[in-house]
Design an enzyme around this catalytic site. Sequence first.
Site, PDB file in Angstrom:
ATOM      1  N   TYR A   7     -12.995   9.146  -1.573  1.00 30.80           N
ATOM      2  CA  TYR A   7     -12.531   9.079  -0.404  1.00 30.80           C
ATOM      3  C   TYR A   7     -13.355   9.590   0.877  1.00 30.80           C
ATOM      4  CZ  TYR A   7      -9.184   8.865   3.458  1.00 30.80           C
ATOM      5  OH  TYR A   7      -8.314   8.794   4.809  1.00 30.80           O
ATOM      6  N   ASN A  15      -4.457  14.708  10.011  1.00 33.12           N
ATOM      7  CA  ASN A  15      -3.313  14.350   9.429  1.00 33.12           C
ATOM      8  C   ASN A  15      -2.146  13.731  10.425  1.00 33.12           C
ATOM      9  OD1 ASN A  15      -4.523  16.614   7.814  1.00 33.12           O
ATOM     10  ND2 ASN A  15      -2.888  15.946   6.418  1.00 33.12           N
ATOM     11  N   GLN A  46      -2.099  26.759   2.665  1.00 30.69           N
ATOM     12  CA  GLN A  46      -3.204  26.152   3.199  1.00 30.69           C
ATOM     13  C   GLN A  46      -2.572  25.498   4.555  1.00 30.69           C
ATOM     14  OE1 GLN A  46      -1.434  25.849   0.457  1.00 30.69           O
ATOM     15  NE2 GLN A  46      -1.328  23.442  -0.009  1.00 30.69           N
ATOM     16  N   PRO A  85      -8.376  21.037   0.676  1.00 35.77           N
ATOM     17  CA  PRO A  85      -8.830  21.853   1.884  1.00 35.77           C
ATOM     18  C   PRO A  85      -7.881  22.802   2.148  1.00 35.77           C
ATOM     19  CG  PRO A  85      -9.240  19.559   2.309  1.00 35.77           C
ATOM     20  CD  PRO A  85      -8.470  19.571   1.240  1.00 35.77           C
ATOM     21  N   GLN A 114      -8.107  24.910   5.216  1.00 35.86           N
ATOM     22  CA  GLN A 114      -7.612  24.766   6.374  1.00 35.86           C
ATOM     23  C   GLN A 114      -8.207  23.772   7.334  1.00 35.86           C
ATOM     24  OE1 GLN A 114      -9.634  28.544   8.075  1.00 35.86           O
ATOM     25  NE2 GLN A 114     -11.654  27.596   7.476  1.00 35.86           N
TER      26      GLN A 114
HETATM   27  P1  NAD Z   1      -1.983   3.449   4.774  1.00 36.08           P
HETATM   28  O1  NAD Z   1      -2.296   3.608   3.371  1.00 36.08           O
HETATM   29  O2  NAD Z   1      -0.416   3.283   5.125  1.00 36.08           O
HETATM   30  O3  NAD Z   1      -2.568   2.138   5.322  1.00 36.08           O
HETATM   31  C1  NAD Z   1      -3.678   1.611   4.692  1.00 36.08           C
HETATM   32  C2  NAD Z   1      -3.529  -0.026   5.097  1.00 36.08           C
HETATM   33  O4  NAD Z   1      -4.825  -0.574   4.387  1.00 36.08           O
HETATM   34  C3  NAD Z   1      -2.480  -0.326   3.851  1.00 36.08           C
HETATM   35  O5  NAD Z   1      -1.730  -1.248   4.496  1.00 36.08           O
HETATM   36  C4  NAD Z   1      -3.112  -0.894   2.871  1.00 36.08           C
HETATM   37  O6  NAD Z   1      -2.485  -1.997   2.201  1.00 36.08           O
HETATM   38  C5  NAD Z   1      -4.399  -1.495   3.319  1.00 36.08           C
HETATM   39  N1  NAD Z   1      -5.564  -1.633   2.450  1.00 36.08           N
HETATM   40  C6  NAD Z   1      -6.092  -0.726   1.669  1.00 36.08           C
HETATM   41  N2  NAD Z   1      -7.194  -1.215   0.998  1.00 36.08           N
HETATM   42  C7  NAD Z   1      -7.358  -2.355   1.570  1.00 36.08           C
HETATM   43  C8  NAD Z   1      -8.450  -3.489   1.261  1.00 36.08           C
HETATM   44  N3  NAD Z   1      -9.242  -3.112   0.319  1.00 36.08           N
HETATM   45  N4  NAD Z   1      -8.428  -4.665   2.001  1.00 36.08           N
HETATM   46  C9  NAD Z   1      -7.202  -4.933   2.927  1.00 36.08           C
HETATM   47  N5  NAD Z   1      -6.565  -4.151   3.202  1.00 36.08           N
HETATM   48  C10 NAD Z   1      -6.503  -2.953   2.605  1.00 36.08           C
HETATM   49  O7  NAD Z   1      -2.715   4.517   5.556  1.00 36.08           O
HETATM   50  P2  NAD Z   1      -2.779   5.140   6.965  1.00 36.08           P
HETATM   51  O8  NAD Z   1      -2.208   6.262   7.087  1.00 36.08           O
HETATM   52  O9  NAD Z   1      -2.111   3.918   7.943  1.00 36.08           O
HETATM   53  O10 NAD Z   1      -4.298   5.181   7.422  1.00 36.08           O
HETATM   54  C11 NAD Z   1      -4.811   3.928   8.212  1.00 36.08           C
HETATM   55  C12 NAD Z   1      -6.542   4.424   8.428  1.00 36.08           C
HETATM   56  O11 NAD Z   1      -6.595   5.615   8.811  1.00 36.08           O
HETATM   57  C13 NAD Z   1      -7.209   4.485   6.811  1.00 36.08           C
HETATM   58  O12 NAD Z   1      -8.312   3.974   6.925  1.00 36.08           O
HETATM   59  C14 NAD Z   1      -7.105   5.980   6.769  1.00 36.08           C
HETATM   60  O13 NAD Z   1      -8.293   6.434   5.933  1.00 36.08           O
HETATM   61  C15 NAD Z   1      -7.301   6.457   8.122  1.00 36.08           C
HETATM   62  N6  NAD Z   1      -6.686   7.839   8.246  1.00 36.08           N
HETATM   63  C16 NAD Z   1      -5.321   8.236   8.315  1.00 36.08           C
HETATM   64  C17 NAD Z   1      -4.977   9.408   8.265  1.00 36.08           C
HETATM   65  C18 NAD Z   1      -3.617   9.868   8.300  1.00 36.08           C
HETATM   66  O14 NAD Z   1      -3.217  10.853   8.576  1.00 36.08           O
HETATM   67  N7  NAD Z   1      -2.515   9.057   8.360  1.00 36.08           N
HETATM   68  C19 NAD Z   1      -5.925  10.369   8.560  1.00 36.08           C
HETATM   69  C20 NAD Z   1      -7.444  10.351   8.580  1.00 36.08           C
HETATM   70  C21 NAD Z   1      -7.686   8.894   8.392  1.00 36.08           C
HETATM   71  N1  UDP Z   2       1.133  18.908  -0.464  1.00 28.63           N
HETATM   72  C1  UDP Z   2       2.240  19.639  -1.038  1.00 28.63           C
HETATM   73  N2  UDP Z   2       3.103  19.053  -1.604  1.00 28.63           N
HETATM   74  C2  UDP Z   2       3.200  17.532  -1.568  1.00 28.63           C
HETATM   75  C3  UDP Z   2       2.058  16.856  -1.054  1.00 28.63           C
HETATM   76  C4  UDP Z   2       1.092  17.470  -0.440  1.00 28.63           C
HETATM   77  O1  UDP Z   2       2.210  20.784  -0.839  1.00 28.63           O
HETATM   78  O2  UDP Z   2       4.322  17.008  -2.340  1.00 28.63           O
HETATM   79  C5  UDP Z   2      -0.112  19.610   0.206  1.00 28.63           C
HETATM   80  C6  UDP Z   2      -1.305  19.092  -0.294  1.00 28.63           C
HETATM   81  O3  UDP Z   2      -1.688  19.786  -1.618  1.00 28.63           O
HETATM   82  C7  UDP Z   2      -2.304  19.618   0.879  1.00 28.63           C
HETATM   83  C8  UDP Z   2      -1.362  19.629   2.216  1.00 28.63           C
HETATM   84  O4  UDP Z   2      -0.036  19.494   1.333  1.00 28.63           O
HETATM   85  O5  UDP Z   2      -2.581  21.141   0.723  1.00 28.63           O
HETATM   86  C9  UDP Z   2      -1.615  18.036   2.839  1.00 28.63           C
HETATM   87  O6  UDP Z   2      -1.493  17.178   1.828  1.00 28.63           O
HETATM   88  P1  UDP Z   2      -1.634  15.497   2.030  1.00 28.63           P
HETATM   89  O7  UDP Z   2      -1.723  14.695   0.879  1.00 28.63           O
HETATM   90  O8  UDP Z   2      -0.256  15.141   3.033  1.00 28.63           O
HETATM   91  O9  UDP Z   2      -2.934  15.265   2.882  1.00 28.63           O
HETATM   92  P2  UDP Z   2      -4.416  15.779   2.773  1.00 28.63           P
HETATM   93  O10 UDP Z   2      -4.607  16.461   4.229  1.00 28.63           O
HETATM   94  O11 UDP Z   2      -4.621  16.863   1.751  1.00 28.63           O
HETATM   95  O12 UDP Z   2      -5.221  14.759   2.572  1.00 28.63           O
END
Ligand code: NAD
Ligand code: UDP
Length: 311
Positions: free
Chosen positions: A146, A175, A210, A274, A276
């Site tokens: 990732y 997040n 964390q 991570p 922090q």
């Molecule tokens: P999510 O998993 O709910 O959504 C991802 C969507 O993409 C899903 O609908 C999934 O079916 C679709 N998808 C995955 N692989 C695909 C592929 N190969 N082709 C077509 N569709 C595909 O996650 P989210 O939290 O909504 O995240 C959306 C985007 O934002 C992602 O790119 C994620 O990396 C990025 N992002 C999210 C967070 C967060 O905290 N939510 C943080 C950092 C980055």
């Molecule tokens: N985490 C946890 N319990 C859970 C799921 C996650 O303690 O059931 C912790 C995880 O190890 C990380 C933080 O919560 O330290 C955030 O995790 P998340 O998977 O939401 O996102 P990340 O920021 O790590 O991608």
Amino acid sequence: MSKILVTGGAGFIGSHLCKKLIERGDEVICVDNFFTGQKRNIEGLLDRKNFKLIEHDIIEPLFIDDKIDQIYNLACPASPVHYQNNPIRTVKANVLGVINILGMAKAKKCKILQASTSEVYGDPIVHPQPESYNGNVNPIGIRSCYDEGKRCAETLFFDYHRSHNLEIRVARIFNTYGPNMAVNDGRVVSNFIIQALKDEDITIHGDGKQTRSFCYVDDMVDGLIKLMESKDFTGPVNLGNPGEFSIKELADKVIEMTSSKSQIVNKELPADDPKQRQPEIQLANEKLGWEPKTDLKDGLEQTINYFREVI
Ligand code: NAD
Ligand code: UDP
């Protein structure tokens, strides 16, 4: 009115983005392979005239005849549980998939936004994280598919910008949480809320010291749209809520807000987790006039209400 393609539009953030764009009067094409997305997230949009769903995996080339003005590329599993489930597919989505979607943007001569991530900073040594920090990422660990995938996606975006003059936008999302997260998503906010509502053990990984900074989804969507609409600004720009909480604090808050009988149990901390994370958001503020408006308590309340209905 613009014609906008949203990849990953049936996912958590994507479904809120599609809804906002549809309500604004734009035409939206949602592309999703439903790996982590859910039909229920877009059910209310399916009968709208200005909404079209294409079930497709972006790892495969996609050809669309329509004129397209903007592309938001969100297609990628975001939860560690799901992106680690098939790590090679995660890399493919971020490299092959991103090349396919950038190719489409080049052909359509349209703007394209990448949903990048705070994970490009890895396990950060600089705190809080400014965009100028190049990160501390393990290239061979279980999170690397990732982290390095998303870093390569940023590289591709900037190479298409430099080589083909493509108009790009890169958001580094921290997040984000809220309604429409899947019950089996596996990320911390949804896990804790579901466990608390069921009076099951709350699973803290490690000692819970964390930290993470949690942004409510409405604020995130607002930031993504502002970035897309901004002039002469590629980013990368951090989007997130600078309020920083330990995972133990989050667990306590959720237990209190749900009046749960759950007990906290400590599980093994996954590798490379991570220690922090907190966004520096001065750049987003200056360039986009953006800052999050929803504090953790209000956002959690909305999310708890959502999961009460769903489970
Ligand atoms: P999510 O998993 O709910 O959504 C991802 C969507 O993409 C899903 O609908 C999934 O079916 C679709 N998808 C995955 N692989 C695909 C592929 N190969 N082709 C077509 N569709 C595909 O996650 P989210 O939290 O909504 O995240 C959306 C985007 O934002 C992602 O790119 C994620 O990396 C990025 N992002 C999210 C967070 C967060 O905290 N939510 C943080 C950092 C980055
Ligand atoms: N985490 C946890 N319990 C859970 C799921 C996650 O303690 O059931 C912790 C995880 O190890 C990380 C933080 O919560 O330290 C955030 O995790 P998340 O998977 O939401 O996102 P990340 O920021 O790590 O991608």
